[in-house]
Write a protein that holds these residues in place. Structure first.
Motif, short mmCIF file in Angstrom:
data_model
loop_
_atom_site.label_atom_id
_atom_site.label_comp_id
_atom_site.label_asym_id
_atom_site.label_seq_id
_atom_site.Cartn_x
_atom_site.Cartn_y
_atom_site.Cartn_z
N SER A 57 -7.84 21.81 39.23
CA SER A 57 -9.31 21.79 39.16
C SER A 57 -9.80 22.05 37.75
O SER A 57 -10.73 21.38 37.27
CB SER A 57 -9.90 22.83 40.13
OG SER A 57 -9.54 22.55 41.46
N THR A 58 -9.19 23.01 37.06
CA THR A 58 -9.58 23.29 35.68
C THR A 58 -9.28 22.10 34.78
O THR A 58 -10.07 21.77 33.89
CB THR A 58 -8.85 24.54 35.17
OG1 THR A 58 -9.14 25.65 36.03
CG2 THR A 58 -9.29 24.89 33.76
N SER A 59 -8.16 21.44 35.01
CA SER A 59 -7.79 20.28 34.20
C SER A 59 -8.75 19.12 34.44
O SER A 59 -9.13 18.41 33.50
CB SER A 59 -6.35 19.86 34.51
OG SER A 59 -5.45 20.92 34.26
N VAL A 60 -9.15 18.92 35.70
CA VAL A 60 -10.13 17.87 36.01
C VAL A 60 -11.45 18.19 35.32
O VAL A 60 -12.10 17.30 34.75
CB VAL A 60 -10.32 17.74 37.53
CG1 VAL A 60 -11.51 16.85 37.85
CG2 VAL A 60 -9.06 17.19 38.19
N SER A 61 -11.86 19.45 35.36
CA SER A 61 -13.10 19.85 34.68
C SER A 61 -13.01 19.56 33.19
O SER A 61 -13.98 19.07 32.58
CB SER A 61 -13.37 21.35 34.90
OG SER A 61 -13.67 21.62 36.25
N LEU A 62 -11.86 19.85 32.60
CA LEU A 62 -11.69 19.60 31.17
C LEU A 62 -11.84 18.10 30.86
O LEU A 62 -12.54 17.72 29.92
CB LEU A 62 -10.32 20.10 30.71
CG LEU A 62 -10.03 20.03 29.21
CD1 LEU A 62 -9.20 21.22 28.77
CD2 LEU A 62 -9.28 18.74 28.85
N ILE A 63 -11.18 17.26 31.65
CA ILE A 63 -11.26 15.82 31.43
C ILE A 63 -12.70 15.33 31.56
O ILE A 63 -13.20 14.57 30.71
CB ILE A 63 -10.35 15.07 32.42
CG1 ILE A 63 -8.88 15.36 32.11
CG2 ILE A 63 -10.60 13.56 32.38
CD1 ILE A 63 -7.91 14.84 33.15
N LEU A 64 -13.40 15.78 32.61
CA LEU A 64 -14.78 15.33 32.81
C LEU A 64 -15.72 15.87 31.73
O LEU A 64 -16.63 15.17 31.29
CB LEU A 64 -15.27 15.75 34.20
CG LEU A 64 -14.56 15.06 35.38
CD1 LEU A 64 -15.11 15.56 36.70
CD2 LEU A 64 -14.71 13.54 35.29
N HIS A 65 -15.51 17.12 31.31
CA HIS A 65 -16.32 17.66 30.21
C HIS A 65 -16.10 16.85 28.93
O HIS A 65 -17.06 16.56 28.21
CB HIS A 65 -15.98 19.13 29.96
CG HIS A 65 -16.79 20.08 30.78
ND1 HIS A 65 -18.16 20.22 30.62
CD2 HIS A 65 -16.45 20.93 31.78
CE1 HIS A 65 -18.62 21.14 31.47
NE2 HIS A 65 -17.60 21.57 32.19
N ARG A 66 -14.85 16.50 28.65
CA ARG A 66 -14.58 15.70 27.45
C ARG A 66 -15.26 14.33 27.53
O ARG A 66 -15.79 13.82 26.54
CB ARG A 66 -13.07 15.53 27.27
CG ARG A 66 -12.30 16.80 26.98
CD ARG A 66 -12.50 17.26 25.54
NE ARG A 66 -11.54 18.30 25.19
CZ ARG A 66 -11.74 19.61 25.33
NH1 ARG A 66 -12.90 20.05 25.82
NH2 ARG A 66 -10.81 20.48 24.98
N ILE A 67 -15.23 13.72 28.72
CA ILE A 67 -15.90 12.43 28.89
C ILE A 67 -17.40 12.58 28.70
O ILE A 67 -18.05 11.76 28.03
CB ILE A 67 -15.58 11.84 30.28
CG1 ILE A 67 -14.10 11.46 30.37
CG2 ILE A 67 -16.45 10.62 30.56
CD1 ILE A 67 -13.67 10.98 31.74
N CYS A 68 -17.98 13.64 29.28
CA CYS A 68 -19.42 13.87 29.14
C CYS A 68 -19.82 14.11 27.68
O CYS A 68 -20.87 13.65 27.22
CB CYS A 68 -19.84 15.06 30.00
SG CYS A 68 -19.77 14.77 31.78
#
Length: 572
Positions: free
Chosen positions: A204-215
């Motif tokens: 979950s933390t890794s998914v959040s990181l990926i999505l934050h980077r995309i945003c």
């Protein structure tokens, strides 16, 4: 490659013994000639082995275990990992270096190691022996007898360095501590992606990181994330829009006929077909009562035309009154009872409120799809408070709205969208006999056709083996964290490209917050340690410490009182 073939490829037949012995002899001879050279001087210039056999996608090589031991103490982390499973080696072919990944190793005779390697790509070889301009794929293959060399950190920098295409950096490439691991945004989103990992791996933390980077890279993007556990609201508060049962306000009339059937019909078998026919007739009449229907001409049961629940109820009652026999009224009564339940049960008010009859479709699409984004490009849809009877239907409506909007806006300026589904195996299960087939069908269609219309799908799951067959194979980029279940590992093995097979054995041994990334979103398969995400951007998914929490006491009465109140008030 299955395990049987895998073992067969590393075995040595009697016919091969003389050939292999010749290579072993050459290695021993070389080592004797160079024996007086200090290991630190020999470094990366001296080979660590030779090519034994060539195949289309890989090779078998013989390595000198003494050279590998010498390099283990090298200050360069890349050299110190030379020859180990998951590391890279290089082979000179003309003016190029051919890079390969070590898949397996086994002792052969004395200090000789027999290894299987997979080719990754090639780069230009300069006069000093360095490498540049690495590209995936192989144009020229080595021949048996070709030297095998260890790779250096500068080599890995050339291999893993991101080019000028739009990309996001997510962590550091193993085994280095300074080479950045990058995902290319357009290839990753254009051909879908999946993030896989067992519970407790930091998924979950890794998914959040990926999505934050995309945003951060695309503040005017358009992302919709389905959050079944309410984990991601904490991660994106202030960075996106958060929707739950309190503010979702999903109009019931946006459902198509199949979704209406899932929510409103309670029968099965022969009775269900009759109930479907009745609902179709009554729903179509309810939609056509809206004056908007005349404006658009042909209206179907699937048309997103607002209608009144009271109209639908009245139509059902009227149709029931036309019956000759009272026994024929059972289907109508079932439908009416379910409709009454949806209208009166407060759990369904987020969707079946009497306030949702005005034409709010445009406003709903604008806020849900972030059109415009205004620097907050992601919508987190927390469905943890949605009644389980309609959760799949809610996800189906949202996913279908994303896809249908993309289809019907083709003549407009394109606004690509990303739909992310956490716990994807819930919505696209391998078992086709259960309920919630509408969401399964729309997600399978997005997986197969979405990229034609600018719709990207991100699947997050801890159980890839429970996903419908074929869906994972539609994902061009696979980011796999640790998977403990062997069935899950087999599914990932089948979905990963050939060049990534050498990393598969490392999947059960990955540490938390480590992954293997392969496919379209990376130049070559890479093992990455994710960056540490800022505290305010992390999801609320950390496991409680029983040992610590059970030491705490006090205000139990207040905790129970407040909990019961929220329980009875459905979260209020």
């Amino acid at each position: 490659m299955d395990k049987g073939n895998h073992q067969q490829s590393d075995s040595v037949s009697m016919n091969e013994q003389p050939n292999l012995q010749q290579f072993v002899s050459e290695l021993n001879s070389y080592s004797r000639e160079e024996g007086d050279t200090p290991p630190a001087v020999r470094g990366a210039e001296a080979p660590i082995g030779h090519v034994l056999e060539i195949a289309g996608s890989g090779s078998r090589v013989v390595l000198d275990a003494r050279r590998l031991m010498e390099l283990q103490g090298n200050e360069d982390p890349a050299l110190s990992m030379s020859g180990q499973v998951g590391s890279q080696v290089k082979m000179p072919v003309g003016n190029s270096w051919l890079i390969a990944n070590v898949r397996t190793m086994r002792a052969f005779e004395g200090t000789t190691v027999l290894a299987h390697v997979d080719f990754l790509g090639e780069g230009k070889r300069d006069s000093s022996g360095g490498m540049s301009s690495f590209k995936r794929g192989v144009t020229r293959f080595p021949i048996p007898g070709c030297e095998v060399h260890p790779v250096t950190t500068p080599d890995l920098q050339s291999v893993f360095a991101a080019d000028n295409r739009p990309h996001i950096e997510i962590g550091t490439v193993y085994p280095t501590d300074d080479i950045r691991g990058a995902l290319y945004v357009d290839p990753m989103l254009g051909k879908h992606f999946a993030v896989l990992g067992s519970t407790g791996t930091g998924k979950s933390t890794s998914v959040s990181l990926i999505l934050h980077r995309i945003c951060e890279a695309s503040p005017e993007g358009h992302i919709v994330m389905i959050d079944p556990h309410g984990e991601y609201s904490a991660a994106f508060k202030g960075f996106g829009e958060i929707f739950n049962v309190d503010n979702l306000q999903l109009p019931y009339w946006l459902m198509n006929f199949e979704e209406h059937c899932e929510v409103m019909l309670t029968s099965s078998g022969k009775d269900r077909q009759r109930d479907e026919d009745i609902l179709a007739k009554c729903l179509l009449e309810a939609r056509t009562r809206n004056k908007m229907a005349a404006e658009f001409g042909k209206v179907t049961v699937d048309s997103p035309i607002p209608y009144l629940l009271t109209d639908l109820n009245q139509i059902i009652v009227n149709e029931m009154g036309k019956l000759d026999r009272a026994g024929d009224a059972a289907p109508y009564q079932r439908l009416k009872n379910k409709l009454d339940e949806l209208r009166t049960d407060p759990r369904f008010s987020f969707m079946f409120s009497g306030m949702m009859v005005s034409d709010t479709m445009g406003k709903f699409l604008a806020k849900m799809f972030r059109l415009p984004a205004e620097g907050r490009p992601i919508s987190i849809v927390d469905v943890s408070g949605v009644p389980s009877e309609v959760t799949s239907t809610v996800v189906s409506v949202l996913a279908r709205m994303v896809f249908d909007y993309a289809i019907w806006s083709r003549t407009e300026a394109q606004r690509p969208m990303l739909l992310v589904c956490e716990e994807a195996h819930r919505y696209v299960p391998k078992d086709e006999s259960g309920g919630g087939q509408a969401v399964r069908r729309i997600l399978e269609r997005i997986a197969k056709e979405g990229r034609k219309y600018g719709v990207s799908l991100g699947l997050i799951t801890q159980r890839p083996s429970d996903l419908a067959e074929g869906v994972l194979s539609q994902c061009g980029t696979i980011i796999s964290m640790r998977l403990n279940n062997e069935r899950d590992q087999d599914v990932v093995r089948a979905a990963m490209p050939e060049g990534a097979r050498g990393f598969l054995d490392a999947i059960p041994a990955l540490r938390n917050r480590e992954c293997i990334a392969s496919g379209e979103g990376v130049n070559i398969p890479i093992r990455v340690t994710f960056d540490t995400l800022e505290a305010e951007k992390r999801p609320a998914s950390s496991d409680p410490s029983f040992a610590e929490m059970w030491k705490q006491t006090g205000d139990e009465e207040g905790i129970i009182s407040r909990t019961v109140r929220r329980w009875r008030g459905h979260g209020k």
